[in-house]
Design an enzyme around this catalytic site. Sequence first.
Site, PDB file in Angstrom:
ATOM      1  N   LYS A 109      -8.485  32.465 -23.832  1.00  0.00           N
ATOM      2  CA  LYS A 109      -7.663  32.528 -25.055  1.00  0.00           C
ATOM      3  C   LYS A 109      -8.227  34.191 -24.799  1.00  0.00           C
ATOM      4  O   LYS A 109      -8.328  34.899 -23.739  1.00  0.00           O
ATOM      5  CB  LYS A 109      -9.281  32.258 -26.137  1.00  0.00           C
ATOM      6  CG  LYS A 109     -10.022  31.151 -26.073  1.00  0.00           C
ATOM      7  CD  LYS A 109     -11.541  30.809 -26.479  1.00  0.00           C
ATOM      8  CE  LYS A 109     -12.221  29.809 -26.859  1.00  0.00           C
ATOM      9  NZ  LYS A 109     -13.241  28.809 -27.887  1.00  0.00           N
ATOM     10  N   TYR A 139      -7.279  22.937 -34.385  1.00  0.00           N
ATOM     11  CA  TYR A 139      -8.679  22.253 -34.582  1.00  0.00           C
ATOM     12  C   TYR A 139      -9.157  21.250 -35.416  1.00  0.00           C
ATOM     13  O   TYR A 139     -10.613  20.686 -34.927  1.00  0.00           O
ATOM     14  CB  TYR A 139      -9.804  23.504 -34.652  1.00  0.00           C
ATOM     15  CG  TYR A 139      -9.520  24.917 -33.588  1.00  0.00           C
ATOM     16  CD1 TYR A 139     -10.656  23.978 -32.567  1.00  0.00           C
ATOM     17  CD2 TYR A 139      -9.599  25.891 -33.296  1.00  0.00           C
ATOM     18  CE1 TYR A 139     -11.310  25.294 -31.669  1.00  0.00           C
ATOM     19  CE2 TYR A 139      -9.452  26.614 -32.600  1.00  0.00           C
ATOM     20  CZ  TYR A 139     -10.238  26.446 -31.582  1.00  0.00           C
ATOM     21  OH  TYR A 139     -10.519  26.746 -30.502  1.00  0.00           O
ATOM     22  N   ARG A 166     -14.471  20.200 -17.883  1.00  0.00           N
ATOM     23  CA  ARG A 166     -15.965  20.687 -19.612  1.00  0.00           C
ATOM     24  C   ARG A 166     -17.210  21.223 -18.413  1.00  0.00           C
ATOM     25  O   ARG A 166     -18.142  22.346 -18.712  1.00  0.00           O
ATOM     26  CB  ARG A 166     -16.186  19.836 -20.050  1.00  0.00           C
ATOM     27  CG  ARG A 166     -15.122  18.847 -21.296  1.00  0.00           C
ATOM     28  CD  ARG A 166     -15.153  20.614 -22.400  1.00  0.00           C
ATOM     29  NE  ARG A 166     -16.177  20.717 -23.770  1.00  0.00           N
ATOM     30  CZ  ARG A 166     -15.889  20.875 -24.606  1.00  0.00           C
ATOM     31  NH1 ARG A 166     -14.996  21.676 -24.926  1.00  0.00           N
ATOM     32  NH2 ARG A 166     -17.436  21.243 -25.269  1.00  0.00           N
ATOM     33  N   THR A 174     -20.880  25.847 -25.623  1.00  0.00           N
ATOM     34  CA  THR A 174     -19.946  26.788 -26.528  1.00  0.00           C
ATOM     35  C   THR A 174     -20.731  27.850 -26.584  1.00  0.00           C
ATOM     36  O   THR A 174     -19.650  28.390 -26.361  1.00  0.00           O
ATOM     37  CB  THR A 174     -19.224  25.586 -27.888  1.00  0.00           C
ATOM     38  OG1 THR A 174     -19.397  24.457 -27.521  1.00  0.00           O
ATOM     39  CG2 THR A 174     -18.721  26.582 -28.976  1.00  0.00           C
ATOM     40  N   ARG A 209     -18.382  30.201 -18.993  1.00  0.00           N
ATOM     41  CA  ARG A 209     -19.269  30.822 -20.176  1.00  0.00           C
ATOM     42  C   ARG A 209     -20.389  30.716 -19.684  1.00  0.00           C
ATOM     43  O   ARG A 209     -20.762  32.145 -20.376  1.00  0.00           O
ATOM     44  CB  ARG A 209     -19.243  29.647 -20.587  1.00  0.00           C
ATOM     45  CG  ARG A 209     -17.458  29.165 -21.973  1.00  0.00           C
ATOM     46  CD  ARG A 209     -17.726  28.048 -22.320  1.00  0.00           C
ATOM     47  NE  ARG A 209     -16.180  27.957 -22.919  1.00  0.00           N
ATOM     48  CZ  ARG A 209     -16.609  26.670 -24.041  1.00  0.00           C
ATOM     49  NH1 ARG A 209     -17.881  25.986 -24.429  1.00  0.00           N
ATOM     50  NH2 ARG A 209     -14.744  26.929 -24.836  1.00  0.00           N
ATOM     51  N   ASN A 223     -15.908  33.505 -26.079  1.00  0.00           N
ATOM     52  CA  ASN A 223     -15.938  32.034 -24.911  1.00  0.00           C
ATOM     53  C   ASN A 223     -15.083  32.200 -23.563  1.00  0.00           C
ATOM     54  O   ASN A 223     -14.766  31.352 -22.934  1.00  0.00           O
ATOM     55  CB  ASN A 223     -17.252  31.148 -25.077  1.00  0.00           C
ATOM     56  CG  ASN A 223     -16.132  30.104 -25.917  1.00  0.00           C
ATOM     57  OD1 ASN A 223     -15.052  30.089 -26.424  1.00  0.00           O
ATOM     58  ND2 ASN A 223     -16.864  29.518 -26.445  1.00  0.00           N
ATOM     59  N   HIS A 244     -10.744  27.849 -23.681  1.00  0.00           N
ATOM     60  CA  HIS A 244     -10.758  26.526 -24.847  1.00  0.00           C
ATOM     61  C   HIS A 244     -10.195  24.927 -23.601  1.00  0.00           C
ATOM     62  O   HIS A 244      -9.909  25.331 -22.853  1.00  0.00           O
ATOM     63  CB  HIS A 244      -9.983  26.477 -25.893  1.00  0.00           C
ATOM     64  CG  HIS A 244      -9.244  24.474 -26.017  1.00  0.00           C
ATOM     65  ND1 HIS A 244     -10.343  24.244 -27.051  1.00  0.00           N
ATOM     66  CD2 HIS A 244      -8.975  23.573 -25.760  1.00  0.00           C
ATOM     67  CE1 HIS A 244     -10.072  22.680 -27.490  1.00  0.00           C
ATOM     68  NE2 HIS A 244      -9.221  22.681 -26.414  1.00  0.00           N
ATOM     69  N   GLU A 274      -3.913  17.320 -28.150  1.00  0.00           N
ATOM     70  CA  GLU A 274      -3.884  18.550 -27.789  1.00  0.00           C
ATOM     71  C   GLU A 274      -3.022  18.821 -26.892  1.00  0.00           C
ATOM     72  O   GLU A 274      -2.382  19.873 -27.155  1.00  0.00           O
ATOM     73  CB  GLU A 274      -5.472  19.062 -27.388  1.00  0.00           C
ATOM     74  CG  GLU A 274      -6.948  19.156 -28.191  1.00  0.00           C
ATOM     75  CD  GLU A 274      -7.696  19.715 -27.537  1.00  0.00           C
ATOM     76  OE1 GLU A 274      -8.445  19.918 -27.922  1.00  0.00           O
ATOM     77  OE2 GLU A 274      -8.244  20.324 -26.441  1.00  0.00           O
TER      78      GLU A 274
HETATM   79  P1  ADP Z   1     -16.058  24.000 -28.056  1.00  0.00           P
HETATM   80  O1  ADP Z   1     -14.869  25.370 -27.830  1.00  0.00           O
HETATM   81  O2  ADP Z   1     -17.022  24.308 -26.814  1.00  0.00           O
HETATM   82  O3  ADP Z   1     -14.963  22.442 -27.767  1.00  0.00           O
HETATM   83  P2  ADP Z   1     -16.066  23.241 -30.062  1.00  0.00           P
HETATM   84  O4  ADP Z   1     -15.049  22.729 -30.853  1.00  0.00           O
HETATM   85  O5  ADP Z   1     -17.502  22.865 -31.320  1.00  0.00           O
HETATM   86  O6  ADP Z   1     -16.671  24.530 -29.259  1.00  0.00           O
HETATM   87  O7  ADP Z   1     -15.769  25.489 -31.407  1.00  0.00           O
HETATM   88  C1  ADP Z   1     -14.294  25.702 -30.897  1.00  0.00           C
HETATM   89  C2  ADP Z   1     -15.199  27.123 -30.685  1.00  0.00           C
HETATM   90  O8  ADP Z   1     -15.402  27.406 -32.448  1.00  0.00           O
HETATM   91  C3  ADP Z   1     -15.792  27.312 -30.206  1.00  0.00           C
HETATM   92  O9  ADP Z   1     -15.075  27.074 -29.032  1.00  0.00           O
HETATM   93  C4  ADP Z   1     -16.897  28.655 -30.678  1.00  0.00           C
HETATM   94  O10 ADP Z   1     -15.028  29.992 -29.950  1.00  0.00           O
HETATM   95  C5  ADP Z   1     -16.311  28.795 -31.925  1.00  0.00           C
HETATM   96  N1  ADP Z   1     -17.397  27.923 -32.339  1.00  0.00           N
HETATM   97  C6  ADP Z   1     -17.982  27.312 -31.987  1.00  0.00           C
HETATM   98  N2  ADP Z   1     -18.930  26.951 -33.186  1.00  0.00           N
HETATM   99  C7  ADP Z   1     -19.400  28.423 -33.647  1.00  0.00           C
HETATM  100  C8  ADP Z   1     -20.460  28.981 -34.323  1.00  0.00           C
HETATM  101  N3  ADP Z   1     -21.199  28.837 -34.947  1.00  0.00           N
HETATM  102  N4  ADP Z   1     -20.193  30.081 -35.087  1.00  0.00           N
HETATM  103  C9  ADP Z   1     -19.066  31.114 -33.874  1.00  0.00           C
HETATM  104  N5  ADP Z   1     -17.724  30.507 -33.165  1.00  0.00           N
HETATM  105  C10 ADP Z   1     -18.180  29.632 -33.285  1.00  0.00           C
HETATM  106 MG    MG Z   2     -14.223  21.486 -29.053  1.00  0.00          MG
END
Ligand code: ADP
Ligand code: MG
Length: 202
Positions: free
Chosen positions: A15, A55, A120, A126, A137, A157, A160, A171
Amino acid sequence: MNTHPKYERTLVIIKPDGIQRSLIGEVIGRYERVGLKLVGIKMLIPTPELIEKHYTLDPEWRTKTGLKTIKGYTDKGLTPPDTDPLKITAVILKNLINYMTKGPVVAMVWQGAHAVEIVRKITGGTEPLTSLMGTIRGDFVLDSYRMSDVDGRAVRNIVHASGSPKEAIDEINHWFRKEELFDYRLIVEQMLYDVDLDGILE
Ligand code: ADP
Ligand code: MG
């Protein structure tokens, strides 16, 4: 497509904060050293449309991410910003588009046994506040839902990584054209996957 686990592929995106923190080499090195094979890579500045579609490829993403966020708060004895997971993700998605289009990202496809789960594991949970040490992370960033929500932005973080094999397929198709992905053999794969290990002794 061969269904042996060694053919599994997953999408990773470094990112904008990962690029700005000069972590490209570090991130790539972590996936490389476990034995995964890089089969596609490019740098680009994503458009808002690319990110919104990314997303929402999974129709369940809004609900799952909202519930995960609520749990992140309640596990720490804190009150979540809303009780409706969909209201929470509406805000997250807007902030995510803002975050992910702010600068170049590096998109990659990694292949190898259980690529989705292994990536992962190396990437970590996350929310950086609770992601384990030893994960990308956990080791390189100090953000939290509480802080990012107070500041009205997405949690930063670094990377992705696709959440499931189905998500990975969708994706990869969303980010890469077929000609941008390469089928080739790495010499080290013989040590990782060969059944008999012949060829070691002279
Ligand atoms: P991951 O990236 O671990 O698969 P998610 O798919 O749940 O996580 O969410 C996508 C991205 O959205 C996260 O990597 C993070 O950057 C952001 N995100 C998720 N939940 C939150 C939150 N509660 N507040 C702010 N940003 C969030
Ligand atoms: Mg995700």
